[in-house]
Every structure is written in C-alpha cells, then in structure tokens.
Design a protein around this motif. Structure first.
Motif, mmCIF file in Angstrom:
data_model
loop_
_atom_site.group_PDB
_atom_site.id
_atom_site.type_symbol
_atom_site.label_atom_id
_atom_site.label_comp_id
_atom_site.label_asym_id
_atom_site.label_seq_id
_atom_site.Cartn_x
_atom_site.Cartn_y
_atom_site.Cartn_z
ATOM 1 N N PHE A 26 -8.085 1.755 -6.860
ATOM 2 C CA PHE A 26 -8.778 0.868 -6.255
ATOM 3 C C PHE A 26 -10.141 0.697 -6.969
ATOM 4 C CE2 PHE A 26 -6.694 2.574 -2.648
ATOM 5 C CZ PHE A 26 -5.536 1.799 -2.628
ATOM 6 N N TYR A 30 0.792 -1.181 -0.007
ATOM 7 C CA TYR A 30 0.154 0.071 0.004
ATOM 8 C C TYR A 30 0.759 1.304 0.061
ATOM 9 C CZ TYR A 30 -4.540 -2.409 0.043
ATOM 10 O OH TYR A 30 -5.431 -2.983 -0.380
ATOM 11 N N VAL A 43 -7.995 -7.869 5.590
ATOM 12 C CA VAL A 43 -7.794 -7.943 6.982
ATOM 13 C C VAL A 43 -8.241 -9.372 7.606
ATOM 14 C CG1 VAL A 43 -7.731 -5.481 7.191
ATOM 15 C CG2 VAL A 43 -9.854 -6.814 7.797
ATOM 16 N N GLU A 55 -12.320 6.306 10.707
ATOM 17 C CA GLU A 55 -12.146 5.650 9.345
ATOM 18 C C GLU A 55 -11.034 4.584 9.438
ATOM 19 O OE1 GLU A 55 -12.102 8.081 5.773
ATOM 20 O OE2 GLU A 55 -12.043 6.092 4.608
ATOM 21 N N ILE A 56 -11.283 3.498 8.851
ATOM 22 C CA ILE A 56 -10.184 2.563 8.904
ATOM 23 C C ILE A 56 -9.836 2.518 7.395
ATOM 24 C CG2 ILE A 56 -9.610 0.299 9.452
ATOM 25 C CD1 ILE A 56 -12.173 1.220 11.337
ATOM 26 N N GLY A 57 -8.639 2.249 7.300
ATOM 27 C CA GLY A 57 -8.134 2.084 5.753
ATOM 28 C C GLY A 57 -8.439 3.360 4.869
ATOM 29 N N VAL A 58 -8.022 4.433 5.254
ATOM 30 C CA VAL A 58 -8.548 5.677 4.750
ATOM 31 C C VAL A 58 -7.953 5.813 3.290
ATOM 32 C CG1 VAL A 58 -8.663 7.239 6.692
ATOM 33 C CG2 VAL A 58 -6.399 6.960 5.622
ATOM 34 N N GLY A 59 -6.919 5.106 2.779
ATOM 35 C CA GLY A 59 -6.451 5.091 1.554
ATOM 36 C C GLY A 59 -5.954 6.480 1.341
ATOM 37 N N MET A 66 -0.103 6.054 3.028
ATOM 38 C CA MET A 66 -1.486 6.432 2.954
ATOM 39 C C MET A 66 -2.090 7.586 3.643
ATOM 40 S SD MET A 66 -3.081 4.764 0.169
ATOM 41 C CE MET A 66 -2.861 3.295 -0.747
ATOM 42 N N SER A 74 -0.723 1.821 6.549
ATOM 43 C CA SER A 74 0.201 2.448 5.673
ATOM 44 C C SER A 74 0.505 3.811 5.909
ATOM 45 C CB SER A 74 -0.153 2.343 4.074
ATOM 46 O OG SER A 74 0.405 3.364 3.445
ATOM 47 N N ASP A 119 -2.602 -1.617 12.708
ATOM 48 C CA ASP A 119 -3.128 -2.815 11.875
ATOM 49 C C ASP A 119 -4.441 -3.028 12.766
ATOM 50 O OD1 ASP A 119 -4.182 -5.304 11.183
ATOM 51 O OD2 ASP A 119 -2.779 -6.410 11.753
HETATM 52 C C1 SAM Z 1 -8.027 -1.096 -0.986
HETATM 53 S S1 SAM Z 1 -7.695 0.206 -0.127
HETATM 54 C C2 SAM Z 1 -9.159 1.369 0.137
HETATM 55 C C3 SAM Z 1 -8.840 2.581 0.475
HETATM 56 C C4 SAM Z 1 -10.067 3.506 0.674
HETATM 57 N N1 SAM Z 1 -10.786 3.017 1.731
HETATM 58 C C5 SAM Z 1 -10.733 3.412 -0.764
HETATM 59 O O1 SAM Z 1 -11.770 2.741 -0.607
HETATM 60 O O2 SAM Z 1 -10.247 3.962 -1.566
HETATM 61 C C6 SAM Z 1 -7.501 -0.581 1.544
HETATM 62 C C7 SAM Z 1 -6.768 0.291 2.654
HETATM 63 O O3 SAM Z 1 -6.704 -0.269 3.858
HETATM 64 C C8 SAM Z 1 -5.453 -0.184 4.514
HETATM 65 N N2 SAM Z 1 -5.313 -1.307 5.290
HETATM 66 C C9 SAM Z 1 -5.050 -2.647 4.737
HETATM 67 N N3 SAM Z 1 -4.660 -3.665 5.662
HETATM 68 C C10 SAM Z 1 -4.905 -2.751 6.917
HETATM 69 C C11 SAM Z 1 -5.242 -3.427 8.220
HETATM 70 N N4 SAM Z 1 -4.802 -4.498 8.522
HETATM 71 N N5 SAM Z 1 -5.064 -2.304 9.150
HETATM 72 C C12 SAM Z 1 -5.533 -0.990 8.793
HETATM 73 N N6 SAM Z 1 -5.625 -0.394 7.489
HETATM 74 C C13 SAM Z 1 -5.237 -1.520 6.382
HETATM 75 C C14 SAM Z 1 -4.447 -0.086 3.298
HETATM 76 O O4 SAM Z 1 -3.381 0.441 3.418
HETATM 77 C C15 SAM Z 1 -5.445 0.591 2.332
HETATM 78 O O5 SAM Z 1 -5.085 2.148 2.573
#
Ligand code: SAM
Length: 293
Positions: free
Chosen positions: A29, A17, A135, A54-58, A85, A82, A108
């Motif tokens: 994505f 990522y 995850v 928000e988790i996984g903000v990208g 990110m 990441s 994580d």
């Molecule tokens: C497919 S991207 C989606 C990003 C954004 N939410 C979008 O829809 O465009 C997945 C995101 O989740 C994060 N991510 C992946 N595994 C994770 C984990 N175990 N804990 C937290 N974040 C995680 C990645 O770094 C990435 O930013």
C-alpha cells in the motif's frame, strides 16, 4: 462500467484484501505507516489513550508499534473486513511482551449493527489509516463517532483529491469528474479472483477490484461535519519522491511515468498523497449516552 450491488461489493473487497495479506512487499500500500517518522508519531498519539481501536489494520504495522511503544494502552481493538489481515496483525503482535489486551474483530466499519456489538461511547481514541477511500465513508464515520467516547478523538487519513486529479489526469482508470480510481491488479487477475466489474481500457475490457474515492479539502471537511465529527487539525502527508519512485518501479505496481507526471513530482518536491485528520466527537450531542459529569 458494470458494478455489483453493495453486499457483493463487500465480498469482493474482502477477497481482494485477503489475497494481499500475505504480501511481503513494502509497497503493498502507499501508506504512511511505511514512513518511519509518521508511524512513530501516530503510535505515540494512540499511546496517550487507554482504550484504542484501529479500523483497517492491514498487516498490523501501526498496531504493533502503538502497543509496543506505550505503557498506557489498556485495550486495543483491531477491526478489519479481512480475516487474513487480522491474522497477519495477530502474528505480528504475538512475539511482543505487552500488558495491553488486544482483541480482533472481523466486520465492515460501515455496518452499523455490527459496530454496535463492539459497544457505544467506548473508545478514547480511534484510527483509520488509508481506509476511508475504500468504505461508505459517511456511514463509517458516523459509526466511529458512536463508538468514540464523547470528547474522544479519531485520527484518519483521507486520500487527497487535489493531488490525484492532477497526477492521474491522463489515466483511464481515474475519473477526475468524481475523484474515483478503478483499481486493477495483475496479482488478482492471476489468482482468478472475481472482480468488482469491468471497464474499457483502450480496445479491451479490464477487471477492477476496488473503486477508491478521493476527497478535496472542502469535501473532507463536509464529510466529517456530516458525520457529526469536529475537525481539530488537518495536515498533508507527503511521501518523498524516492519512496513513490520505488513503489512505482516495484514488480506489482510498475508504471511508466509520463513527462507531465515527472514535471509534477519536480514541482511538488514530493508526493502529497493524503490528509492527516484529527477529529473529535463533540462532548454534547444528540447521541450522547452518558450525562455530562
Ligand atoms: C489500503 S489497506 C490499509 C491498511 C493499513 N491501515 C495501512 O495503512 O497499511 C485498507 C485496509 O482496510 C480494510 N478494509 C477495507 N474495507 C473495510 C471495511 N469496510 N471495514 C473494515 N475494514 C476495511 C482492508 O482489509 C485493509 O486491511
């Protein structure tokens, strides 16, 4: 198929990522945050709460939209594995004139000890968009439940296995017996990043960097239930055919659709990629920290 242990897998995921964070591609994505109507609705949904995570903000599209659109969000906690990110999100939000306190956490979401450092019973609403496939979902959802206030809501998308099982049936990167997609990437190959493992493709071995897990409707309901979350609503997110065609003809995601896949797109009239789930942490439960007032 050879795969490293869980901790090493997290490091590969972080590197994967980090490498994508700088991408300018609109198709990095297949995410609903790229759909105007959907992201406006999700931002308004978050804006009804005072304390949002928000988790996984990208790259921060939803985070920026939510805080820019709402006067009511007091705190917004951006969580991602990441660092790159999180930095992309910070940069996207920095020009905004907002009163919301924004915090960034690199962790994580499946790591219970790390999540505890953010506080229990804390958030009114949480979001995990296009993340659950990456995850340890049961640990991640259980951690989210603990971080939510009792009665608090989670909005999460879950990639819809019914669609992928049919669409990727003939693709050797997809295992329809488990609902898992072994994701390869030319960009990561060229960067020389360490892969998660190797799989056989034709007569060669191909590196993969992620194993995405998809869920049927029944599996999704079981998953949330097992994590102690009550599903309030569940609908299907459908991408317009034109959108997926553009992604699949973009340089990094180019695929030649088979006639069977073309027929499916015609039959579906869109690409029904994911479930849009709203779930609640029950007001009473074994891990409730504060008494009902
Ligand atoms: C497919 S991207 C989606 C990003 C954004 N939410 C979008 O829809 O465009 C997945 C995101 O989740 C994060 N991510 C992946 N595994 C994770 C984990 N175990 N804990 C937290 N974040 C995680 C990645 O770094 C990435 O930013």
């Amino acid at each position: 198929m050879n795969r490293p242990p869980a901790r090493a897998a997290i490091e590969v995921m972080r590197g994967y990522y980090d490498a994508i964070a700088g991408s300018r591609s609109m198709f990095a994505f297949l995410s609903p945050v790229r759909l105007h109507g959907w992201v406006a609705d999700a931002a308004a949904w978050a804006g009804q709460a005072a304390h949002v995570a928000e988790i996984g903000v990208g790259q921060g599209e939803l985070a920026a939209r939510a805080v820019a659109q709402s006067q009511g969000i007091q705190t917004y906690d951006a969580i991602d594995i990441s660092a790159a990110m999180l930095e992309a999100t910070r940069q996207r939000m920095s020009p905004l004139r907002i009163s919301t306190t924004v915090r960034f956490h690199q962790l994580d979401i499946a790591d219970t000890a790390a999540c505890r450092t953010l506080g229990l019973d804390r958030f009114t609403r949480m979001m995990a968009i296009n993340v659950i496939q990456d995850v340890d979902a049961i640990s991640a959802l259980a951690n989210i439940r603990r971080m939510l206030q009792p009665g608090g809501l989670l909005r999460a998308t879950v990639i819809r296995r019914e669609t992928q099982d049919r669409f990727w049936l003939d693709d050797d990167a997809y295992d329809s017996t488990t609902g898992q997609l072994y994701t390869s990437s030319t960009m990561h190959d060229l960067l020389g990043l360490p892969p998660l493992g190797l799989r056989h493709s034709g007569h060669a071995e191909k590196a993969f960097y992620r194993v995405q897990q998809f869920y049927t409707e029944v599996e999704t309901r079981e998953l949330f239930n097992a994590a102690g979350l009550t599903i309030v609503s569940m609908s299907v997110i459908e991408f317009p055919v034109e959108f997926v065609r553009q992604r699949w003809s973009s340089s990094l995601h180019r695929i030649a659709l088979t006639s069977r896949q073309e027929s499916l797109l015609e039959e579906w009239g869109g690409y029904p990629d994911a479930y849009d789930v709203v779930a609640m942490r029950p007001r009473v439960g074994p891990e409730r920290a504060t008494p009902v007032g």
